[in-house]
Scaffold this active site. Structure first.
Site, PDB file in Angstrom:
ATOM      1  N   HIS A   1      51.006  49.871   7.053  1.00 23.41           N
ATOM      2  CA  HIS A   1      49.993  48.886   6.661  1.00 23.41           C
ATOM      3  C   HIS A   1      50.418  47.485   7.113  1.00 23.41           C
ATOM      4  CE1 HIS A   1      49.079  51.808   3.149  1.00 23.41           C
ATOM      5  NE2 HIS A   1      48.078  51.912   3.999  1.00 23.41           N
TER       6      HIS A   1
ATOM      7  N   LYS B   1      39.640  58.952  -3.991  1.00 21.07           N
ATOM      8  CA  LYS B   1      41.063  58.891  -4.336  1.00 21.07           C
ATOM      9  C   LYS B   1      41.211  58.362  -5.754  1.00 21.07           C
ATOM     10  CE  LYS B   1      42.619  57.877   0.392  1.00 21.07           C
ATOM     11  NZ  LYS B   1      43.257  56.845   1.228  1.00 21.07           N
TER      12      LYS B   1
ATOM     13  N   SER C   1      50.665  56.532   2.602  1.00 25.35           N
ATOM     14  CA  SER C   1      51.115  56.290   1.230  1.00 25.35           C
ATOM     15  C   SER C   1      51.431  57.606   0.532  1.00 25.35           C
ATOM     16  CB  SER C   1      50.037  55.540   0.446  1.00 25.35           C
ATOM     17  OG  SER C   1      49.795  54.284   1.022  1.00 25.35           O
TER      18      SER C   1
END
Ligand code: ADP
Length: 164
Positions: free
Chosen positions: A18, A42, A131
């Site tokens: 990121h 999510k 992640s």
């Protein structure tokens, strides 16, 4: 006119992949807003939106003056329209990201005409970093120091150990 880009994502938590996209976007636009957006797909998550914002801010440490962090749980098209953004920035890793991102880009362009989605291809070393991979490695006791900023390693370890 100021050229503003919005870089949306879950950032649960922020990774070096990121940060690479953030740095590169900051070089292309006058201002970049990193947007922690809640995603219906999510649900839940390891860190709350407030925590993700805080981890992002700490990782950036004010090192890039034209980058700010915000959070939003509504429609991305509404956020970018209100903010007067000219672009939505997305990172593209393997081919697997493409189909979904392509669909989102086309829909967002209908909902927010004039706001283009700009894809930055992942740097080679972060191509397979996500992640969820970081969370998994950490939960299984692996070392995550190559994958996330030093400043937030402790937070991730503490959180994932607690959950186990
Ligand atoms: P993830 O949970 O899969 O890491 P996010 O929703 O937090 O994904 O990602 C936000 C944006 O950052 C997406 O556009 C995603 O494609 C991009 N991104 C995530 N990881 C990387 C990486 N390692 N390299 C490049 N772009 C990435």
């Amino acid at each position: 006119m100021e050229r503003l880009a919005v870089y949306p994502g879950s950032f649960d938590p922020v990774t070096n992949g990121h940060l690479d996209i953030i740095k590169r976007a900051a070089g292309m636009f006058d201002r970049v807003v990193v947007l922690v957006s809640y995603n219906a797909k999510k649900n839940g998550g390891t860190f709350t939106a407030e925590e993700r914002v805080e981890l992002l801010k700490r990782s950036l440490g004010g090192s890039i003056p034209n980058v700010t962090v915000d959070s939003y749980n509504g429609l991305l098209a509404d956020y970018v329209t209100k903010a007067g953004a000219s672009a939505i920035v997305k990172g593209l890793r393997a081919v697997s990201d493409f189909e979904d991102e392509f669909q989102q880009a086309l829909i967002n362009r209908q909902l927010a005409p004039g706001v283009d989605t700009v894809f930055l291809v992942s740097s080679l070393e972060y191509m397979y970093l996500s992640s969820s991979t970081v969370r998994e490695i950490c939960a299984l006791g692996g070392n995550i120091k190559n994958f996330v900023p030093e400043a937030i390693i402790g937070d991730i370890e503490e959180r994932l150990k607690k959950q186990n």
